[in-house]
Design a protein around this motif. Structure first.
Motif, PDB file in Angstrom:
ATOM      1  N   ARG A  26      -6.141   5.003   3.738  1.00  0.00           N
ATOM      2  CA  ARG A  26      -5.388   4.952   2.262  1.00  0.00           C
ATOM      3  C   ARG A  26      -6.081   5.814   1.525  1.00  0.00           C
ATOM      4  N   LYS A  27      -7.420   5.853   1.444  1.00  0.00           N
ATOM      5  CA  LYS A  27      -8.082   6.550   0.295  1.00  0.00           C
ATOM      6  C   LYS A  27      -7.908   8.242   0.669  1.00  0.00           C
ATOM      7  N   ARG A  28      -7.939   8.516   1.753  1.00  0.00           N
ATOM      8  CA  ARG A  28      -7.448  10.127   2.041  1.00  0.00           C
ATOM      9  C   ARG A  28      -5.867  10.335   1.183  1.00  0.00           C
ATOM     10  N   THR A  36      -8.165   0.811  -2.070  1.00  0.00           N
ATOM     11  CA  THR A  36      -9.025   1.447  -1.275  1.00  0.00           C
ATOM     12  C   THR A  36     -10.223   0.274  -0.891  1.00  0.00           C
ATOM     13  N   ASP A  37     -10.051  -0.814  -1.394  1.00  0.00           N
ATOM     14  CA  ASP A  37     -10.915  -2.073  -0.946  1.00  0.00           C
ATOM     15  C   ASP A  37     -10.639  -2.531   0.604  1.00  0.00           C
ATOM     16  N   GLU A  47      -6.188   1.937  -7.771  1.00  0.00           N
ATOM     17  CA  GLU A  47      -6.913   2.601  -6.872  1.00  0.00           C
ATOM     18  C   GLU A  47      -7.916   1.636  -5.899  1.00  0.00           C
ATOM     19  N   LYS A  48      -8.682   0.703  -6.810  1.00  0.00           N
ATOM     20  CA  LYS A  48      -9.580  -0.411  -6.191  1.00  0.00           C
ATOM     21  C   LYS A  48      -8.986  -1.016  -5.247  1.00  0.00           C
ATOM     22  N   TYR A  98       0.930  -1.275  -0.031  1.00  0.00           N
ATOM     23  CA  TYR A  98      -0.094   0.022   0.161  1.00  0.00           C
ATOM     24  C   TYR A  98       1.015   1.287  -0.064  1.00  0.00           C
ATOM     25  N   PHE A 129      -4.600   8.586  -0.952  1.00  0.00           N
ATOM     26  CA  PHE A 129      -4.732   8.394  -2.348  1.00  0.00           C
ATOM     27  C   PHE A 129      -5.182   9.590  -3.145  1.00  0.00           C
ATOM     28  N   ASP A 130      -6.358  10.020  -2.423  1.00  0.00           N
ATOM     29  CA  ASP A 130      -7.257  11.152  -3.075  1.00  0.00           C
ATOM     30  C   ASP A 130      -6.222  12.504  -2.961  1.00  0.00           C
ATOM     31  N   PRO A 175      -8.677   1.403   5.232  1.00  0.00           N
ATOM     32  CA  PRO A 175      -8.803   1.771   4.002  1.00  0.00           C
ATOM     33  C   PRO A 175      -9.306   3.174   3.961  1.00  0.00           C
ATOM     34  N   ALA A 176      -9.775   3.768   4.860  1.00  0.00           N
ATOM     35  CA  ALA A 176     -10.157   5.436   4.972  1.00  0.00           C
ATOM     36  C   ALA A 176      -8.984   6.348   4.896  1.00  0.00           C
TER      37      ALA A 176
END
Lengths: 681, 681
Positions: free
Chosen positions: A478-480, A418-419, A414-415, A383, A482-483, A475-476
């Motif tokens: 990681r999403k932050r 974030t999964d 991305e998938k 990650y 990534f975004d 995952p949240a």
């Protein structure tokens, strides 16, 4: 055999001089109908091929599969959903051990990171790619090639939600083809038997036959919360195999190396395979001993362990094949024949590869430990590296990015980032400390980059600090990151992000060296060898495997092992005879309970002459009438040499029969709605 | 480098065509004085050699050593006493970690299983042995040879309490020599530093240089409860090395294979080494992960782990040497030269060995798992097997017994069986389950003998049952069974004794097959090759290593590594610079405390060109004046190829200097009585 996992290695080269007997992993735009007809008196027509292609599924986890109902139902192997079953489990429910029967659709559960893909179009893009390469060399060559590929992919898949484009390098650079896929990024688990039924015999029986494995499972593709409609699907045909009947295996063989040059084979034999087998062996030992500490740890380490044991056996088998004098001599003879035919017309591609091979030997250990296999199999490290690289690459124009971070590649990155997916901190620590200690062992404690990685900590101390400090299991988070892109990464105080960032320049530099000194000269030389090959033997052959859709024809047939006849099929009754009561030869509880209700003469597993390799796991095995009569799940021990060459006398594909799956659906792991769905016409 | 542990492998063959530069592990009755004088302008005379021979000690644990005082004081490596330090430890005192300073003789503690041996006589017995062999072949050959050897040994060592006789096969059968030893079977630990000082840098630094290891310890030989008198001993000379001064290493190199034929080398490269490295790697992983569970387990597994890591690196290094094209070509060239000179005068020994090699490939895995390495490194299994075999063999006439159970061999067997030694049940279980699972993996679950071993149990279940049920951890039980002989074994209901008994016929049958199909034809062929060699190159050469006393001459000298000069010595100050604070680069507490009192310019470790191999560990490094200036404890990474051939430019012996040991005795691990004893004249 387990699903295909891409390992750092030299790229596959062009294919064998002339395919023999049932040899061949053919592309759908190059099926050798004339040839098959000559051998079998029949061959599929274009309509047959089109129907099958539209039903064939690639799973991004590294497996193959097929649609088997109009409502998105997917047949694959149990071992292709094992990671999913483990990810969906917890200390209170173990779907890997106990199996999973959704019963109804509301209870079908999403597999983290999994995506299903169906080829919808194949286009030749050799001209624009080779034109972009021109007469470039070194890093300029790989940059120009990758830029052109990124552009083609971006232009042809503007709908990123439902399509994926990949330019595939065939014949090691002799051809480039654009594969366009319809993708389904919500894939759910429908039905899986108990692990003890799917993997009865465990590692001792892996790559052997006779076998008694119910290595089958069902998934379903969803979109917008509903099962997708799949009018193109294979007819479920729950019968046993017929001796010598023609069979087709349709799937995505991961990688073969059937025309490595003699220098490249020496590299595999002397450097790559010994390194890999010893690393996998030690890692295997660590997982076994750690798993012995508690039932919980055993469960958490299980899929890693079986993947490791499977890979180990693959490489062990490859080494034994390369050590076989007759086998090695036939590879050398093929190369000599082609060199004789090619003469001096194509320059000095073999010498160029030899030179690249010497460079590879110089940088291999650094490249392996600091870039290609950095982090070993740690999810958290993966990650962190993907987040750091994605942030940096997305700031560049599409054409300038590393191949894994182009516009066409990013949606899957991305998938997978974030999964949601369970993380076991102890296993993460074990991965990182193993990687760091091996990097130090092979590169030495005095290597500047090893010093940079470790500082004044031991591998164990550093691994503990990174894993206990990072927030990337969420995952949240990681999403932050990534975004948030480059700014978020730069501002992050996550210790694992900081660690990867601190060492990324050195890792990228090794990647560049590899591109310039190995990838570029090998690509240029491979293209020349491919030309020589086309000129010498014609274009009617198949390229090395590339984890893209292929079709293999063959027949149901046993083989002779040291004078002993191995029959082509097993019966369910044999399972009960082989069971000892002790793991891994312990009967699955459901099979123990169901025994009296089963027809013990039901065909269980069978073998065929089809030419497959890792990545083909889960491939439908299709009869002449286009129906599916089983799922390929393994090769015999001889098939491991298939990485380098196919031996028609010995190589066999191992298949779980549709008859055995049907019996299980009816009586062992009852799933009446599935039985009805599969029977519907 | 660790102590030498004999592994099942083909016997060593005759030696190199012509020894080059400082190459050679010379026997004391064949020292090349003329040759050395030509190179060094000086060579030791017979009196010098006799004095040194009388001071040289072989430790049956697999190491070398020397007397360094008139009162039985023995210098050796720390890693040669590590097992003893661990055996004397418990959960409340860890002599391996913390070191051991007896302080006075009453506190010197007996090392289980250890015996010290000094060569007193070497006699040529080639004639009677080759006469007994005559023109026999197959099992008749090995039986006749072994019977003759048993008889010679029994006749020449009638005082079994203080002497030991061994007939040694030199030049693979070109010569047989009787070595007579004065033995001391009560050996006690006197002084050992902390593990962190002895093995600073751990596995990452093993076989590397520069090094900073205090890999030295002292033992003392006792008899009738009193230190033995050893008027023949080396003078302790606590100075540093002088650049290019002549050095002698006197010890017992365990095994070299410098003239394996090309077929035998292929067997090593393709079969033996890959199998061994993967097994050692997995075992290593299991020990590491098991040791990580608790400090107690880490301690209990420590010596096994370091032995495993050391062996792994040895085989890894051997594989890399055999993969080196130039190195492999030089071995092939030597063989071709000898074949050319030999012509047809000696029959077809190379072809005979090739045929034996094919037989070996057929039986190797069975022989390895079911006989040679049965039980892996389990002490309990070793006890059970020795008890079962000893009971059966002792019923036969001396000449008919297996070589390990003749009258001359039994006293050491008995000592090792009856010495008290701690047993860790979890480690025993780990050994047995590893062995059983690997036997099943490589021989397959369908192998009849694997089925006989396992029955319906898993490897883990069986290992647990055997270890929890056996009483063999108790030395009194072992003594009763040994003394009770065949009747006691037959009456025993000990599960491990029953298990070994049940499988012994199959194991013996494999041993017989090995003797008939491999040992016999190779012995006959080796004798012919040895004759050819003597005829072609004269007798002025050295035989392959056989764990018997040898002398190597050389000099203090660094080497050039990829253009970089490696200096010949390190200083104590370098230890503090290299320390990171994290294991295995953590300073030993005593060194941390003593730093301010130490002369940091004191020589620590140094390298010489002497030709050594595993088994030489602990060998005194002797200056021209006959004094001891250090103890050999390792080779550099290039020395690992020394198994197959010596490269004067690269092979180096690594030595801990007497100066560093003296400093430690005075200031780091103070032992004033030892300092006085060593200084006495």
């Amino acid at each position: 055999m387990r699903k295909f996992a891409a390992l750092a290695a030299t790229a596959g080269l062009v294919t064998a001089a002339t395919a023999s007997a049932d040899e061949g992993m053919w592309t759908f735009d190059g099926f050798p109908a004339t040839r098959m007809k000559a051998a079998y008196g029949w061959a599929p027509d274009q309509a047959w091929l089109d129907r099958v292609q539209a039903s064939a599924v690639r799973l991004t986890g590294g497996c193959s599969a097929s649609f088997v109902s109009p409502e998105g139902l997917i047949l694959t192997n149990h071992h292709c959903v094992a990671q999913c079953a483990q990810d969906l489990s917890s200390s209170s429910k173990d779907f890997l051990k106990d199996g999973f029967i959704a019963g109804d659709r509301a209870r079908e559960q999403k597999c983290p990171g999994q995506q299903a893909e169906v080829v919808t179009q194949i286009t030749d893009v050799t001209k624009p790619v080779t034109a972009a390469i021109g007469s470039l060399s070194g890093e300029a060559l790989t940059k120009a090639r990758d830029a052109q590929i990124a552009q083609i992919e971006a232009q042809n898949c503007t709908d990123k939600a439902t399509t994926r484009c990949q330019v595939v390098t065939l014949y090691g650079g002799g051809q480039y083809k654009l594969y366009k896929y319809r993708k389904y990024s919500d894939v759910r688990l429908v039905w899986a038997p108990e692990f003890a039924a799917a993997f009865f015999g465990g590692d001792p029986d892996n790559f052997n036959f006779p076998r008694y494995n119910l290595d089958a499972s069902f998934l379903r593709a969803y979109e917008n919360g509903r099962p997708v409609s799949t009018p193109a699907h294979l007819r479920w045909n729950p019968r046993g195999p017929i001796a010598e009947e023609a069979t087709f295996v349709v799937g995505n063989p991961g990688r073969t190396q059937r025309l490595l040059t003699q220098d490249q084979l020496a590299f595999q034999r002397e450097v790559a395979i010994p390194l890999t087998t010893t690393l996998l062996s030690e890692w295997r030992g660590r997982l076994i001993a750690a798993g012995a500490q508690s039932e919980e740890r055993r469960r958490e380490a299980q899929d890693s362990l079986f993947g490791t044991e499977n890979s180990y056996k693959v490489y062990w088998g490859q080494a034994r094949a390369l050590d076989d004098d007759a086998f090695a001599a036939s590879l050398a003879k093929n190369e000599a024949d082609l060199q004789r035919r090619a003469g001096t017309r194509y320059g000095t591609p073999w010498a160029d590869i030899a030179a690249a091979d010497r460079s590879l030997r110089n940088i291999y250990l650094d490249y392996y430990f600091l870039e290609a296999r950095a982090g070993w199999t740690s999810d958290l490290y993966g990650y962190a590296k993907a987040l750091v690289r994605a942030a940096a690459e997305r700031q560049k124009p599409n054409a300038d990015r590393l191949p894994g971070y182009t516009d066409s590649a990013l949606p899957l990155v991305e998938k997978q980032l974030t999964d949601a997916k369970p993380i076991e901190p102890w296993l993460e620590e074990a991965n990182l400390s193993f990687w760091l200690s091996k990097a130090r062992e092979y590169l030495t404690a005095d290597n500047p980059q090893v010093k940079a990685l470790l500082g004044r900590e031991s591998p164990e101390q550093l691994a503990k600090r990174l894993v206990s400090g990072t927030k990337l299991a969420d995952p949240a988070v990681r999403k932050r990151l990534f975004d948030g892109g480059a700014a978020a990464i730069a501002a992050s105080d996550d210790p694992l992000i900081r660690f990867v960032l601190a060492n990324d320049a050195a890792a990228r530099s090794l990647r560049q060296q590899y591109a310039a000194q190995v990838d570029a000269p090998v690509t240029a030389a491979q293209a020349k060898i491919a030309q020589a090959r086309f000129a010498a033997y014609g274009a009617g052959n198949y390229p090395d495997a590339t984890f893209t859709l292929r079709i293999s024809y063959g027949r149901v047939m046993g083989w002779t092992e040291r004078g002993r006849e191995i029959p082509y099929e097993t019966k369910v009754g044999g399972l009960y005879e082989r069971a000892t009561g002790a793991d891994p030869f312990q009967l699955a509880p459901a099979y123990a309970r169901a025994k009296s209700s089963l027809d013990l003469n039901t065909p269980f597993d069978f073998v065929t002459t089809n030419d497959i390799i890792g990545g083909n796991s889960g491939s439908p095995v299709i009869a002449r009438d286009g129906s599916v009569i089983g799922a390929a799940f393994d090769g015999n021990i001889h098939s491991l040499g298939g990485n380098f060459g196919y031996d028609p006398k010995l190589n066999r594909t191992v298949v779980v029969s549709a008859a055995a799956v049907q019996q299980a659906l009816e009586k062992v792991y009852p799933a009446p709605t599935l039985v009805r769905e599969l029977a519907a016409r």
